[in-house]
Each structure stands twice: as structure tokens, then as C-alpha cells.
Design a protein around this motif. Sequence first.
Motif, mmCIF file in Angstrom:
data_model
loop_
_atom_site.group_PDB
_atom_site.id
_atom_site.type_symbol
_atom_site.label_atom_id
_atom_site.label_comp_id
_atom_site.label_asym_id
_atom_site.label_seq_id
_atom_site.Cartn_x
_atom_site.Cartn_y
_atom_site.Cartn_z
ATOM 1 N N GLU A 1 0.769 -1.213 -0.031
ATOM 2 C CA GLU A 1 0.284 -0.192 -0.222
ATOM 3 C C GLU A 1 0.865 1.295 -0.063
ATOM 4 N N LEU A 2 1.781 1.310 0.749
ATOM 5 C CA LEU A 2 2.824 2.417 0.931
ATOM 6 C C LEU A 2 3.641 2.573 -0.299
ATOM 7 N N VAL A 3 3.967 1.618 -1.048
ATOM 8 C CA VAL A 3 4.774 1.637 -2.179
ATOM 9 C C VAL A 3 4.030 2.194 -3.246
ATOM 10 N N GLU A 4 2.731 1.658 -3.332
ATOM 11 C CA GLU A 4 1.920 1.796 -4.549
ATOM 12 C C GLU A 4 1.193 3.233 -4.372
ATOM 13 N N GLY A 5 1.087 3.528 -3.112
ATOM 14 C CA GLY A 5 0.112 4.863 -2.834
ATOM 15 C C GLY A 5 1.046 6.168 -2.846
ATOM 16 N N ALA A 6 2.314 5.958 -2.578
ATOM 17 C CA ALA A 6 3.328 7.131 -2.084
ATOM 18 C C ALA A 6 4.131 7.543 -3.254
ATOM 19 N N ASP A 7 4.227 8.820 -3.232
ATOM 20 C CA ASP A 7 5.360 9.288 -4.287
ATOM 21 C C ASP A 7 6.583 9.216 -3.433
ATOM 22 N N ARG A 8 6.787 9.148 -2.187
ATOM 23 C CA ARG A 8 7.911 9.307 -1.726
ATOM 24 C C ARG A 8 7.925 8.725 -0.227
ATOM 25 N N ILE A 9 8.676 8.234 0.203
ATOM 26 C CA ILE A 9 8.664 7.436 1.466
ATOM 27 C C ILE A 9 9.532 7.867 2.574
ATOM 28 N N VAL A 10 9.225 8.274 3.627
ATOM 29 C CA VAL A 10 10.304 8.690 4.706
ATOM 30 C C VAL A 10 10.196 7.347 5.560
#
Lengths: 576, 345
Positions: free
Chosen positions: A489-498
Motif C-alpha cells: 500500500e505504501l509503495v503503490e500509494g506514495a510518491d516518496r517514503i520517509v
Amino acid sequence: MAPPEAAAAQSAPPGPDGPGDPAAPPAPVLEAVGVSKRFPGVVALDDVSFTLRAGEIHALVGENGAGKSTLIKILTGVHRPDEGELRLGGEPVAFHRPHEAQQAGISTIYQEVNLVPLMSVARNIFLGREPRTRLGLVDFRRMHRETAELLGGFGITADPRRPLHTLGIGTQQMVALARAVSVRARVVVMDEPTSSLEPREVETLFRVTGDLHARGISLVYVSHRMDELYRICDRVTVLRDGRLVHTGDLADTDRVRLVSMMLGRELARVRKEAAEGHDDGRTPAAEPVLTATGLSRRHLLDDIGLDLRPGEVLGLGGLLGSGRTETAKALAGALPLDGGEITVGGRRLRRISSAAAIRAGISLLPEDRKAEGIVPGLSVRENIVLAALPRLSRFGFISRRKQDRVVDIFMKRLRIKAAGPEQKVGELSGGNQQKVLLARWLCLEPRVLLLDEPTRGIDVGAKAEVQTLIDELAAEGLAVLLISSELEELVEGADRIVVLRAGSVAGELTGDDVTEGGLLTVLAETAPDAVPQPAPEAGDPPDAPAQAEAEAEAEDAPGAEGEPDGVPDPRKEDPR
Amino acid sequence: MKSLADTALPAPAGPPPPLTVTAEPRPSGRQRAAELLQRQGVLAVLVLLCVISSFLFDSFATLDNTRGVTIQASFLSIVALGMTLVIVTGGIDLSVGSVFALGGVVAAWASQYGFLPALLLPLVVCGAIGAINGLLVAKAGMAPFIVTLASLLGARGLLLALTHEGAKTYLVPRGSAFQKLGGGAVWGFGYPVLIALALFGLGGLLLQRTSFGQALFAVGGSGDAALLMGLPVARTKVLVYTLSGLLAGFAGALNAARLSSGVTIIGVGMELDAISAVVIGGTLLVGGAGSVSGTLWGVLLLGVIQNLINQIGSLNSSYQSVVSGGFLIVVVVAQRYLSAARRGT
């Protein structure tokens, strides 16, 4: 190497070195064989086997809801298994109460200190087994003397007469440990013992665990901190969703693989999945709408800094207890801070409070929507307009016409499936409840939306809808912070990840690096702050600073001289 | 990492040398003073009140008046002793007033069969009521407030049934040994006073110096922790309510012996007096901290206030409740303040 989904060992512990190993593994002290435990509505443990060998330190890991806490509670007599059995030294046993497990030599140190705060240190240590005088009365003199000796052995000087609550959390944890050890335990179970300790106290704890280890006592060690596990543990058992995923020597299991087993993403698949492009047609603005710097709070957050641009979805990653929820709360003004600055739209928030954050246009959709958001007895309309009431009213009178208009807009826009605006929210599905909450905050026309696990506990269809909605909102220019335990979910939903670790920023993924593999790598990295930081006022041995420097080579070490520490919110830990 | 692991794991034989010393700050003078005041504040107030009163009223500091105050207070004190133990566990026992009255009636009825029946029967009956309270609280997990409210009503009903709706009054035979138990005196101090003092001595030992007493504090301080530490939480609760019932029944029997009859209308609201005395005495209503000596001072303070209002004479004795109520609030507010001071904030 066994596949991650190692055919869940039914009874015998899988030999780590194969059958050809000349030295047979030491005899098991404590075993759980094929244990299952169900609670209303959930299967907390499903046919799990666990073997603790004599004299080993055994790591027990898993994410939220994996069943660690339930397994511990079964081992220590708090719960009884529905199926399967416990064996102590090879003999089947059944513990009906914690007391029986303690009698059998199994001591437990719980995550939250489970002692009596108002009673003295000595009384806590000897509660239930007080030394007696010849008259049968409690022998306080002996109790105080033995307490002082016991704590002295751990390098702690605290007046045994002091009420426990007047001591620091770390010292309280040591008292709990002293109690656990002083009952002549054969097995000590530690459930996240370091989560509330200072680095210095962690060192003391490890010295004590080393001492226990040397005395042949077996330890079960639960922690989310990879560095701790690899430092002190011999073997590891991984649980996920109530099932046994893996048992084996820790030395044979590399970090990335361990994390991938905990999170349930197979490494091979993750590596194959190349970056599938994130061309959502969104072009985040260059200027951030929200900038946070130096957010700190003792034990929880350490110098967190991040910025959010309009039109982007920023993912906030990290393992359980890394400070994700706390960061979101801090941004929303719901967590008192020791330090830090939040700037919204170029304006610095002078006092960081919930009211100030809402006024500045920051809305937080909390993790636990039942406890912190939805009012199930009120209607969809009432729930949506709750936060916006001041805006919709004049002289304290609430315009029903305005309300209806707003509610109508959001019900259509968010595709809330309800019989009508007057249906009680409690009767809606989880996904629709989540949308109602989302609508409530969107009513306030926020500039920044913080979403903490927005899709937890809702079904797959609704999940996809909520995810689409998040994309749409970002495309309309909202800045979105997305927290999720699900890598996908994080990888598909986010443009950038902290990525957070132990309350500080461990790394940031941008562009093509936003992949599950990349995220796993950062999650599994060595935390630079696991190294003891010699506190200036303490008389640490002279070799400690040298080691600290040697270890400080690990890349980005933000605020290395602070007190990096992460406390998993106890309420978040296995709700079972 | 390796070097660290190597130094950490192989522990030396014997106690390891202290690597870190967690020195906790010593409590400040202000914290100590607050602690002392919290513990002995009631006693200080009691002494102060007595000193002032002895200057104001000639008849206050006399032996006769002291005898009167103490005998009045003795019955409530025995009830409040049981209440202290219950409140230390974080519970409450509302049934004691009714049980006190029931104990008196049962004792008066049984006194026709001799000394021992008159003493033991009320203990059996009231102990049983207490045990039922305890079982319902500990095993069925019901709220102490509700359970003991029910037995307050139940015991009062039982009493009325035994006395034909209060129409029948059982008398203690004149000159019997049982009557002497209530009416006798040493140097003018009634037996009930001496018995109460002895019971407080035993109660203090029980609470402070036995494992059972430690368990009471633990259950009240943190029930979950007590359970996880393997303490017999349920058994402790059953026992403490049984004790409370026993003590209330015993106090009732003593009172009946003193009055020579089983009076049916007494004990109404006595549970509230007992709770007030316990709280004034510094025992936390939420449990986990308290002392029997504080309760003794609390009971005496209530008794002295009553006595002073009687001394003034022009005041209706109902004002005693007003003063006691006001005092209760003062104590609770002071406790909050003192707790904060003790934590050094």
C-alpha cells in the motif's frame, strides 16, 4: 535456506544445521506444541509450535497481530491454549494461573512495567513471597537488605523503601527484572523490555541478560529492534497472523529476510517486482505546504524532520514502534513535544496544539477510528459535520440547510454507501465509516491530510476505493501523509517514503527507489543509534566512547548525541 | 557490533561489576514534609482540635468526657477497621451498617442461650454475608458497589423479618456475661474501647506486617499486576469482604450487649460514616494506600466533632454531619495537593 513459509513445524523444532550436525541441540526447556488459541472473532494462534532450548536466548518476532503476546501469555499461564500442549522439560504441563507458571520457574517481564506503583521497591520484589520472622510477620529488614543486594548486582542504587512510582521507568523495569530473576527462574520471558529504556539502561539490561545466559537460564526475548536481536539472541521464531513462519538460528537469517518474513513479503517476489512506475499524473508543487523540523519527545521521537508538498502523497514507513503514529500525532498537535517546529504555508505554529493545527489546515485521520473518531450512535450527517459545526453555525444556531448541502456533496463525492444521511454510522461497513471520517475532515477544507492506517480493518473492495480516493485528493492539490504497515500500500500509494526507525528518520526513498525491495532494505538496516551513547554525567568505562565512534560510521546518523529511543504505544501492541 | 556482542555476552562469574549506576534523586525536604503531613495530618488535626477544645470548654478535657467519646467511637471504629481493609483493595463495602444492626439483633436473640452463642452466631451470620459479598466481587467479577448495596438491602430486610417488622425487640438477659462484655469497664473505659484498641493493633499488624496485608495493597494498587505476579487475588478479595462482615457483625453484637437489646433502627448510614473516617484517615478511596492508624484517628476526629457540637449546646446535633462533610472535602482536597507536592511538581 528454508523457504520463508517453512512448512510450519508441527512438533519437533527444525534442526538449524540439518541432521548431519554432530552436536545434538540442547534439550528443550519449554515447548509449545501445536498450540492454537481463539478469541471471539479472531484466531490469535493457529497451530504454533515453539521450542526454547536450555540456556539460549530466543528471539520472538512478528508485527502487529502476529500472536506474540498471545503466545507469551500462554507460556506464562495467563491464557490456556484451546488446542495443543505445553511441555516443561519434556513433561506436559498445564498452567491455570500465572502463579503456577511462576512456581514452575517461568518469570515474565511485561512491556509495561507490571508492578504496583504505590508500593515500595522491596515490597514489589518480594510480593507474594515475603521473608518472615520467627513470629510469622514480614521481615522488612531482611527484605530491604536483600533488595539492596539484588539491585546492587545490577548496578543500581535505589532505596528499597522508596515507592516504585517515584523511580524512573528504566529503574522500574530493572526492579521488574530483579523480581523475575530472584524467584529462581529457569525461563525468563521479556516482552519488549527495552521499549521504554534509555540507551544507557539498555546496556545494563543486556549485561543482566548476559549474566542470566551465563547462569544457564533460558530467555525468550521479544523486540522489534533488529540490532538488539542480532546482538544478544541465539535463535529466532517469526510469527505472522497467528501462524509460525520460521524458526532457526539467527546467525543464518539475514536481516532483510527476517523483516520480509515478519511483514509477509517474499524476498524473491519483492526483488522481481521492478519499479512499476508511479506516473499518476501528479506533479507535486515545489514549495512544501508543511515543514516540520526537530520534532522531539523523550522516548518517542528524536529530531524528526519532514516536509509535505501540495499534490503529493508522502508515505511514512517503519516497523511497529518506530514512531509513525507519534509523528502523525505530533504534526496534528495531539502529542506534547519537547521541541520542534511546524510551519504551515510559510507560517510557523507558535503553540503546537490540536486547535492550532486544525486552524492551520492540518487534519488527522487517526489509526483507531472506533476509539478516536467515529461516534457510532450518531447519524452519517451528524458525524460528518461534527468538526465543522462552528463554521456551519451562526450565533450558536446551526443551519440545517447548510449542513444538508455539505453532507450531500461529500456523500456523493466520497461514494459513501448509506441508506441516507440519517442512517446511524454504527450500521455502516468499516470502509464507509472510514469515508465518513474522511468527509468530516475534508469539511474543514484542510491543506494537509494525515492518514494513519486508513485501510486497516476494511475489506478489499473498500480498500481499493479508499486508495483511489487518496490519489484523487492528492491530485486536487492536497498534501497527504500516508501511514501504512502494508508495504504494498505504501509503495503503490506514495510518491516518496520517509522511513522511521526508533523514533528518528532512518532514510528516504524517492523516485525509482520507491519499491518494496528498497523499503525492506532500509527497514532492515543497522540502526546507528543502537550503539550506547555514553551519557556525559555517567561514569562509563573508558572504552565505550571508542566503540561508539567506531559504530557511528553507519550512514545518516541524525542527532547521534540525543536520546534515540522508540516506544511502541502499548495499546498498539497485539490487541488480542 | 561484534566487539560489543563479545563484551556483553560472556558474563563474569558472580555479580558483574557495576557498569552503570542508576542513582535516583533523593526526595527533597518539601516532598518529605508533604509525605509526613499526608501520613500524619489527621493526627495533627485531631491533637490540635483537642488542645483548642480543652481551652474553650472546661468539660472537654475531663476523664468522663474522654470515656464518653471513646465508647461512642468504639463501635464505628471496629466497622471502619474492616472498611479500611476493603478500601485498601480498591473496593467498598456498603453493607456494613445493615450488617452491624443485624449482628446486634442476632446477638440479642442468641443471648438467651448463653454467652458463646450470643458472640458466635452474629459472627457466623455476618461473616457469611461478607463471604457472599466477596465471592460475588471476586469470582463473578461484579462491582463491589452494587454487590454490597444489594446486601445492604438484604441484611436490613433479614433483620426486619427476624423482628417481625421491628415490632419485636430481643433483650439481653440482665446480668449475663454477654451484657458485661458491652457494659463492663476498666478504669472507666468500657470493654468495647479496649477491644477496639486490641483489634486495631491486630489490624495494623495484619495490614503492614503480613503477606495478606501486602496482597491487599497490591490488589488495590494494581489488580492486573497482582494477578500477573501470581498473587491469589480472588482469595484475597473474598477474605477481605468476609473480614469486613465479621467485624461489622462483631461491632453490632458488642453494641447490643452495651444497649442490652437488639435495636433495629441503628446502623442506618453507618457505612458512610465509616467510609468518611477511612478517607479522612488518609486511605486512598481508589485503593493501594492506607493505614489502620489513620482510620482510628479519623473515627476519633468524627467523634470529637460530634462531642464539640454537643458541648456548644446551642447547635443542633445534625450540624455534626455538616461539619464532617466539610471536613471530608478539606481532606480530599488536601490529599490531592499533598500528592502533587510529593511528586515534586
